[in-house]
Enzyme design. Structure first.
Site, PDB file in Angstrom:
ATOM      1  N   ARG A  55      44.130  51.698  35.554  1.00 24.05           N
ATOM      2  CA  ARG A  55      43.611  52.669  35.435  1.00 24.05           C
ATOM      3  C   ARG A  55      42.371  52.181  34.133  1.00 24.05           C
ATOM      4  O   ARG A  55      41.796  53.331  34.528  1.00 24.05           O
ATOM      5  CB  ARG A  55      44.083  52.536  33.541  1.00 24.05           C
ATOM      6  CG  ARG A  55      45.825  53.194  33.169  1.00 24.05           C
ATOM      7  CD  ARG A  55      46.452  51.552  32.555  1.00 24.05           C
ATOM      8  NE  ARG A  55      46.707  50.824  33.625  1.00 24.05           N
ATOM      9  CZ  ARG A  55      47.558  50.797  34.445  1.00 24.05           C
ATOM     10  NH1 ARG A  55      48.850  51.752  34.465  1.00 24.05           N
ATOM     11  NH2 ARG A  55      48.292  50.015  35.391  1.00 24.05           N
ATOM     12  N   THR A  56      41.996  51.577  34.061  1.00 25.36           N
ATOM     13  CA  THR A  56      40.593  51.090  33.642  1.00 25.36           C
ATOM     14  C   THR A  56      39.387  51.244  35.191  1.00 25.36           C
ATOM     15  O   THR A  56      38.146  52.101  34.126  1.00 25.36           O
ATOM     16  CB  THR A  56      40.530  49.654  34.023  1.00 25.36           C
ATOM     17  OG1 THR A  56      41.211  49.113  32.752  1.00 25.36           O
ATOM     18  CG2 THR A  56      39.017  49.101  33.091  1.00 25.36           C
ATOM     19  N   LYS A  85      30.660  36.924  51.528  1.00 26.17           N
ATOM     20  CA  LYS A  85      29.945  36.064  52.442  1.00 26.17           C
ATOM     21  C   LYS A  85      29.608  34.304  51.565  1.00 26.17           C
ATOM     22  O   LYS A  85      28.864  33.468  51.545  1.00 26.17           O
ATOM     23  CB  LYS A  85      28.492  36.185  52.987  1.00 26.17           C
ATOM     24  CG  LYS A  85      29.311  37.383  53.201  1.00 26.17           C
ATOM     25  CD  LYS A  85      27.501  38.398  53.637  1.00 26.17           C
ATOM     26  CE  LYS A  85      28.470  39.564  54.719  1.00 26.17           C
ATOM     27  NZ  LYS A  85      27.150  40.393  54.632  1.00 26.17           N
ATOM     28  N   ARG A 106      34.277  44.161  36.314  1.00 31.01           N
ATOM     29  CA  ARG A 106      35.926  43.425  36.244  1.00 31.01           C
ATOM     30  C   ARG A 106      35.798  41.817  37.308  1.00 31.01           C
ATOM     31  O   ARG A 106      35.144  42.391  38.338  1.00 31.01           O
ATOM     32  CB  ARG A 106      37.000  44.316  36.574  1.00 31.01           C
ATOM     33  CG  ARG A 106      38.406  43.295  36.018  1.00 31.01           C
ATOM     34  CD  ARG A 106      39.474  44.297  35.958  1.00 31.01           C
ATOM     35  NE  ARG A 106      39.859  45.075  35.390  1.00 31.01           N
ATOM     36  CZ  ARG A 106      40.731  44.928  34.484  1.00 31.01           C
ATOM     37  NH1 ARG A 106      42.311  44.974  35.589  1.00 31.01           N
ATOM     38  NH2 ARG A 106      40.908  46.005  34.174  1.00 31.01           N
ATOM     39  N   HIS A 134      38.847  41.975  27.338  1.00 28.91           N
ATOM     40  CA  HIS A 134      38.937  43.061  28.396  1.00 28.91           C
ATOM     41  C   HIS A 134      38.690  44.476  26.833  1.00 28.91           C
ATOM     42  O   HIS A 134      39.434  44.450  26.245  1.00 28.91           O
ATOM     43  CB  HIS A 134      40.194  43.639  28.066  1.00 28.91           C
ATOM     44  CG  HIS A 134      40.783  45.033  29.440  1.00 28.91           C
ATOM     45  ND1 HIS A 134      39.538  45.805  29.283  1.00 28.91           N
ATOM     46  CD2 HIS A 134      41.657  44.897  29.609  1.00 28.91           C
ATOM     47  CE1 HIS A 134      39.745  46.185  29.782  1.00 28.91           C
ATOM     48  NE2 HIS A 134      41.136  46.257  30.936  1.00 28.91           N
TER      49      HIS A 134
HETATM   50  C1  NCD Z   1      45.471  44.915  31.233  1.00 26.52           C
HETATM   51  C2  NCD Z   1      44.527  43.594  32.235  1.00 26.52           C
HETATM   52  O1  NCD Z   1      43.820  44.187  33.412  1.00 26.52           O
HETATM   53  O2  NCD Z   1      43.963  43.173  31.881  1.00 26.52           O
HETATM   54  N1  NCD Z   1      44.980  46.133  32.086  1.00 26.52           N
HETATM   55  C3  NCD Z   1      44.672  47.197  31.960  1.00 26.52           C
HETATM   56  O3  NCD Z   1      43.003  47.210  32.107  1.00 26.52           O
HETATM   57  N2  NCD Z   1      44.751  48.607  30.989  1.00 26.52           N
HETATM   58  C4  NCD Z   1      46.259  44.139  32.001  1.00 26.52           C
HETATM   59  C5  NCD Z   1      47.303  43.708  32.328  1.00 26.52           C
HETATM   60  O4  NCD Z   1      46.691  44.079  33.709  1.00 26.52           O
HETATM   61  O5  NCD Z   1      48.739  42.969  31.896  1.00 26.52           O
END
Ligand code: NCD
Length: 330
Positions: A55-56, A85, A106, A134
Site C-alpha cells: 500500500r505505502t 555491498k 522506508r 510511520h
Molecule cells: C504498516 C507498516 O508498514 O507499518 N503497513 C502499512 O504501511 N500500511 C503496518 C504493518 O506492517 O503492520
C-alpha cells in the site's frame, strides 16, 4: 529552510492538518471525477524501500504520478542497491540526492529516517522506520477518522494488538495526543503493551489513556477500534514468537465482536492482516471485511489522496502556505 516529514510530533499546527485534509479532499474529488492534477510535471521523486510494502509504496508512487511527477527508485533496496555491498545509508543518499526533488524512504532501522533528513537538501518523507514512526500512515488514518466523524477531537480510540512494536500506533497516538479531548485505550497482551517512552509522552501531554489486556469492556464504548497485526518479523527468538502468537489469539476481531460495537463506530487497520502464511493468525477474521463497521479498505485508499496532498505541499515548497507550518524534526 527545507522541510521533512519524519515524525507526527512535527504536525502540531492545526492549520497544517486542516489545510492538508482540505487539499486531500480536493485531490479525492479530482481523482474520483477523473480530472487530472498534473501540477508537478518534470519533477522527480526518489522512492527507496529497504523493507517490504504494498500500500505505502503503491500509493506514494501513484500519488507522484497523478501529480504529473516521475518516480525513480528501488523497492528492494536492501538487495538491489549498494546497501547490499555494505554502503552506509548516508553515502547512498548523498551520492544521488541531486537527481531528485524529494525523497521517500522506508527502512527497517529505527532512526534511519532522522539520519536521512539530517543530510538531505531536498524534502524527505519517512514511509516507516523500524518500529519507530510511520507519519503518513497516521495522517491518512486521521483523515479517514475526520471523513467519517466530521471531527478529529473528543473521540474514544482503542488500539488493539501489537502496541509495543507497531509504528502506526505510535504515530497515530502521538498525533491524536496533540488534538483535543481524545481518550485512548491500549488493549494488548502484557508482553506487547505500551512501551515506557510512549507512556511518558502521553502523560506529559496530559492525555487520558487506559491500558488493559481485557478487550470485552472496551468494544462497546469506543468510536474507533484500531486493530494491528503482531509484528512477528521483529521477534527473532522462536520460542518468544510462538508465545506471542499464542497470546495474540485472544484479541481476534470477529463479526460477533464487530456487532457489539456502537452504532456509529468504525474498525480500522493499517493492513496487512496476518494470515497463517505470515506466521500468524488473522487478527480480523475474513467475514468482517464486508461488515458495515469495517473501514480499512477506504482507509488504505485514502492514502493516495493524503499522499498527493502532502507531496503537493512539499514539491511546491516555500510558495505553499502550508509548507512552513511543518515543524522541525524532534
Ligand atoms: C504498516 C507498516 O508498514 O507499518 N503497513 C502499512 O504501511 N500500511 C503496518 C504493518 O506492517 O503492520
Amino acid at each position: 529552510m527545507v522541510r521533512h516529514i519524519v515524525d507526527t510530533r512535527q504536525m502540531k499546527d492545526r492549520r497544517f492538518l486542516e489545510g492538508l485534509f482540505q487539499r486531500a479532499d480536493l485531490m479525492k474529488d479530482a481523482v474520483v471525477n477523473n480530472r487530472p492534477v498534473r501540477k508537478h510535471e518534470g519533477r522527480i521523486v526518489a522512492s527507496f524501500f529497504y523493507q517490504p510494502s504494498t500500500r505505502t509504496k503503491m500509493t506514494f508512487d501513484a500519488a507522484t504520478k497523478r501529480l504529473g511527477a516521475d518516480v525513480v527508485g528501488t523497492e528492494n533496496a536492501k538487495e538491489f542497491s549498494s546497501a547490499f555491498k555494505g554502503e552506509t545509508l548516508e553515502h547512498s543518499l548523498l551520492a544521488v540526492q541531486e537527481c531528485f526533488d524529494l525523497v521517500v524512504m522506508r527502512h527497517d532501522k529505527n532512526g534511519a529516517a532522522k539520519r536521512a533528513a539530517a543530510i538531505l537538501k531536498v524534502p524527505f518523507v519517512n514511509a516507516g522506520d523500524g518500529t519507530n514512526q510511520h507519519p503518513t500512515q497516521a495522517l491518512l488514518d486521521l483523515y479517514t477518522i475526520r471523513e467519517f466523524f466530521g471531527r478529529v477531537d473528543g473521540l474514544k480510540i482503542a488500539f488493539v494488538g501489537d502496541i509495543s512494536q507497531g509504528r502506526t500506533i505510535k504515530s497515530l497516538a502521538y498525533l491524536l495526543a496533540q488534538l483535543d479531548g481524545n481518550e485512548l485505550y491500549f488493549v494488548a497482551p502484557k508482553e506487547l503493551g505500551l512501551p515506557e517512552d510512549m507512556r511518558d509522552h502521553l502523560k506529559e501531554k496530559s492525555v487520558v489513556f487506559h491500558e488493559t489486556s481485557d478487550m470485552d469492556p472496551v468494544i462497546p464504548i469506543v468510536d474507533v477500534l484500531y486493530v494491528t497485526r503482531l509484528q512477528w518479523e521483529y521477534v527473532m527468538d522462536e520460542a518468544q514468537k510462538n508465545l506471542l502468537m499464542e497470546n495474540y489469539r485472544r484479541f481476534q476481531i470477529t463479526a460477533a465482536i464487530a456487532d457489539k460495537m456502537k452504532e456509529n463506530s468504525i474498525i480500522m487497520h493499517p493492513l496487512p492482516i496476518n494470515t497463517e502464511k505470515s506466521d500468524g493468525w488473522p487478527e480480523i477474521t475474513p467475514e468482517v471485511d464486508s461488515h458495515a463497521r469495517a473501514h480499512y479498505f477506504r482507509q488504505s485508499n485514502n492514502g493516495l489522496y493524503v499522499r498527493m496532498a502532502l507531496l503537493d505541499i512539499l514539491l511546491t515548497g516555500e510558495a505553499d502556505p502550508l509548507y512552513s507550518l511543518i515543524l522541525g524534526v524532534p
